[in-house]
Design an enzyme around this catalytic site. Structure first.
Site, PDB file in Angstrom:
ATOM      1  N   TYR A  45      24.636  44.052  42.457  1.00  0.00           N
ATOM      2  CA  TYR A  45      25.123  42.773  43.214  1.00  0.00           C
ATOM      3  C   TYR A  45      23.903  42.346  44.358  1.00  0.00           C
ATOM      4  O   TYR A  45      23.523  41.308  44.701  1.00  0.00           O
ATOM      5  CB  TYR A  45      26.453  43.235  43.943  1.00  0.00           C
ATOM      6  CG  TYR A  45      27.073  41.743  44.757  1.00  0.00           C
ATOM      7  CD1 TYR A  45      27.716  40.897  44.010  1.00  0.00           C
ATOM      8  CD2 TYR A  45      26.873  41.883  45.846  1.00  0.00           C
ATOM      9  CE1 TYR A  45      28.178  39.919  44.460  1.00  0.00           C
ATOM     10  CE2 TYR A  45      27.472  40.495  46.566  1.00  0.00           C
ATOM     11  CZ  TYR A  45      28.092  39.582  45.991  1.00  0.00           C
ATOM     12  OH  TYR A  45      28.656  38.365  46.580  1.00  0.00           O
ATOM     13  N   LYS A  71      21.711  39.013  44.600  1.00  0.00           N
ATOM     14  CA  LYS A  71      21.675  38.168  45.702  1.00  0.00           C
ATOM     15  C   LYS A  71      20.173  38.191  46.462  1.00  0.00           C
ATOM     16  O   LYS A  71      20.168  37.033  47.013  1.00  0.00           O
ATOM     17  CB  LYS A  71      22.833  38.717  46.590  1.00  0.00           C
ATOM     18  CG  LYS A  71      24.226  38.290  45.977  1.00  0.00           C
ATOM     19  CD  LYS A  71      24.484  36.913  45.497  1.00  0.00           C
ATOM     20  CE  LYS A  71      26.084  36.893  45.136  1.00  0.00           C
ATOM     21  NZ  LYS A  71      26.275  35.244  44.628  1.00  0.00           N
TER      22      LYS A  71
END
Length: 255
Positions: free
Chosen positions: A160, A164
């Protein structure tokens, strides 16, 4: 009399917005904020039934809204949808996916699934909207919803965080490239926000205690906190803001 400066407007009449991930949570909140500010909003997500309900509720408030079934991982279909319905003056890339776990246990298929939406999908949808604006010689505001995890690391969030951080990077590069076209590109980076998808996280006492210790303000984030940030970046009030990240993290990354 001393001449006074004119306050910039947060109103969005005459502008069209595309919001992905708009069937619930942050995406839905952003769609509501833009619609209530006067924009014509296309709510996009994979769950068309929930989109139809949201559109009906917005229209009942007198807002202009329509639904679009869209899977941002399907890059070519998404580009075709944008070309057929655009140009869009505003984009909010809020579709996202997280498959959290220890980095030593990451499976290639999980990495690919998260990257397909968070990174690849976001990149090419931003490109598609920018192409429409450039062809129409129109300015615009493109907003990618990242995360505080796009600025720091997090346990069990290596994939993740990777996606990002990458979105933060391409946002800056696109802002530089498209600045001459008067197209602004920014991110909004929230902390943990209370939504139906985060209920399980907040339900765990140890995880909630960790979150509350990291957030410097004495509360967790709400969808409305992100709504205000997105409305600002979409509006003329942010007309000199591009290539940056607006952290809505309660001070998490300051410590």
């Amino acid at each position: 009399m001393t001449p006074l400066p004119t306050s910039p407007s947060f109103r969005l009449e005459g502008r069209r917005a595309l919001v992905t991930g708009a069937s619930s949570g942050i995406g839905l909140g952003c769609a509501v904020a833009l619609a209530e500010a006067g924009a014509e909003v296309v709510l996009a997500a994979r769950r068309i039934e929930r989109l139809d309900d949201a559109v009906a509720a917005l229209r009942a408030r007198g807002c202009r809204a329509e639904a679009l079934r869209l899977d941002v991982a399907e890059v070519e279909a998404s580009a075709d949808a944008v070309a057929g319905r655009g140009p869009f003056d505003i984009l909010v890339n809020s579709a996202g996916l997280g498959r959290h776990g220890p980095a030593v246990d990451t499976k290639p298929e999980d990495f690919d699934a998260v990257a397909a939406i968070n990174l690849r999908g976001a990149y090419f949808l931003t490109q598609a909207v920018a192409r429409g604006l450039i062809a129409a010689k129109r300015s615009g505001s493109l907003i990618n919803v990242t995360s505080q995890m796009g600025h720091v690391g997090g346990i069990d969030r290596a994939v993740y965080c990777a996606t990002k951080h990458a979105v933060e990077g391409f946002t800056k590069a696109m802002a530089i490239e498209w600045g001459p076209h008067r197209i602004r590109v920014n991110t909004v980076a929230p902390t943990f926000i209370r939504t139906p998808l985060t209920e399980a996280t907040f339900a765990g006492p140890e995880r909630r205690r960790w979150i509350e210790e990291k957030i410097k303000l004495p509360r967790v984030g709400e969808v409305s906190d992100v709504m205000g940030a997105v409305l600002y970046l979409a509006s003329d009030a942010a007309s000199m803001v591009t290539g940056t990240s607006l952290l809505v993290d309660g001070g998490w990354t300051a410590g």
